[in-house]
Write a protein that holds these residues in place. Structure first.
Motif, short mmCIF file in Angstrom:
data_model
loop_
_atom_site.label_atom_id
_atom_site.label_comp_id
_atom_site.label_asym_id
_atom_site.label_seq_id
_atom_site.Cartn_x
_atom_site.Cartn_y
_atom_site.Cartn_z
N UNK A 47 0.86 -1.02 0.00
CA UNK A 47 -0.11 -0.25 -0.09
C UNK A 47 0.91 1.30 -0.02
N UNK A 48 0.82 2.11 -0.95
CA UNK A 48 1.73 3.19 -1.17
C UNK A 48 1.42 4.32 -0.10
N UNK A 49 0.39 4.03 0.47
CA UNK A 49 -0.02 5.23 1.38
C UNK A 49 0.61 4.62 2.91
N UNK A 50 1.40 5.82 3.48
CA UNK A 50 2.12 5.25 4.66
C UNK A 50 1.18 5.25 5.94
N UNK A 51 1.60 4.68 6.98
CA UNK A 51 0.82 4.63 8.11
C UNK A 51 -0.32 3.86 8.13
N UNK A 52 -0.41 2.73 7.33
CA UNK A 52 -1.89 1.86 7.07
C UNK A 52 -2.01 0.78 8.17
N UNK A 53 -0.41 0.69 8.66
CA UNK A 53 -0.13 -0.73 9.31
C UNK A 53 0.14 -1.88 8.61
N UNK A 54 1.03 -1.54 7.19
CA UNK A 54 1.43 -2.44 6.35
C UNK A 54 2.60 -3.42 7.01
#
Length: 299
Positions: A47-54
């Motif tokens: 997921x290129x969005x940071x801070x999503x719990x990847x």
């Protein structure tokens, strides 16, 4: 009323602490192993969005599967090295890492280290050297397939993992493309917050491009909802929207927003090792069980 509750507690022996201790015991000493997949599952966590719990999801799902009888390898493809930190694996510069694997200088087996949290859990660490890898890869032949070339069936023979999780950087660059070319499945963590679906269409377009040009076997197999806060209507709205769009791909289990989950990486641990009786630990175990049951019997 207060006295009645205290009396009932005294008779039954139940307390919140006792309940958490009992959950921790079940977690650390499971009675039943999770089912092995029919064939090895290689999942890119993206997921290129940071801070999503990847990264948090990658390491905790891996730890849950490993603690319940499965052999798991985590490949840390993020130059920040957070997955390596959470699994207690050395990732100082100079340590054999995924960077050398991509360059063909060391084998996957030589770079893999056993996590201090389970003998079934391995990690190929990311060092700071990986930060410049995307620039170096640009001029290389087969730049999108360097990781795939390093992961032939023979590379897994010695480790023989049931699951491989590739933790990607929060971007859609060359490292993430390498991960998608090397895997058959994509696991997308989505946070239950306002901007949850922002950027997701771009990620799905990139997956489609990889499918069309580089890896026709790639597919989004799993979506995991993270950072769920049951006190807000927004969390339910996001959950409902994601389930409506992606259907059975979305795991039934939702990962709650949890202080323990946030604290664990600071101690170089997964939440399952840091606080095995916590809600976050139990949620990741439930999600791992769901994944294992979905993979069991699939052709």
């Amino acid at each position: 009323m207060h006295e009645t509750v205290e009396a009932a507690t005294a008779v039954s022996g139940w307390t919140p602490i006792a309940e958490e201790a009992e959950r921790a015991t079940r977690m650390l000493h499971p009675k039943h192993d999770l089912p092995k997949p029919v064939k090895r599952r290689v999942l890119t966590v993206a997921n290129q969005k940071g801070g999503v719990g990847k990264t948090t999801s990658a390491v905790n799902l891996a730890a849950a599967l490993a603690m319940h009888g499965l052999k798991v390898l985590v490949i840390d493809l993020d130059p920040q090295g957070n997955a390596s930190t959470a699994l207690g694996v050395d990732h100082r510069s100079g340590v054999p890492s995924i960077y050398e694997v991509l360059l063909g200088e060391v084998s996957l087996t030589d770079a893999a280290a056993v996590s201090d949290q389970s003998p079934n859990l391995y990690c190929v660490p990311a060092t700071i050297d990986l930060a410049g890898a995307e620039i170096e890869l640009v001029g290389m032949e087969g730049r999108e397939s360097r990781l795939k070339a390093a992961l032939p069936t023979g590379a897994f023979d010695e480790l023989n993992p049931d699951y491989v999780f590739i933790d990607c950087p929060p971007s859609l660059g060359l490292l993430t493309v390498n991960a998608m070319v090397a895997a058959e499945e994509v696991l997308i963590p989505i946070q239950c917050e306002y901007y949850a679906l922002e950027g997701l269409s771009q990620l799905l377009r990139n997956i489609e491009l990889v499918q069309n040009h580089l890896n026709p076997n790639l597919h989004v197999s799993t979506i995991l909802l993270t950072m769920y806060d049951g006190r807000t209507k927004l969390a339910d709205q996001v959950t409902s929207e994601v389930r409506k769009h992606f259907g059975a791909t979305v795991l039934r289990t939702v990962i709650p927003r949890s202080v323990k989950v946030s604290e664990a990486p600071g101690f170089g641990q997964t939440v399952l090792a840091y606080d095995p009786g916590s809600r976050g630990s139990m949620s990741y175990l439930d999600a791992a069980r769901e994944m294992a049951e979905r993979g069991f019997g699939e052709e």
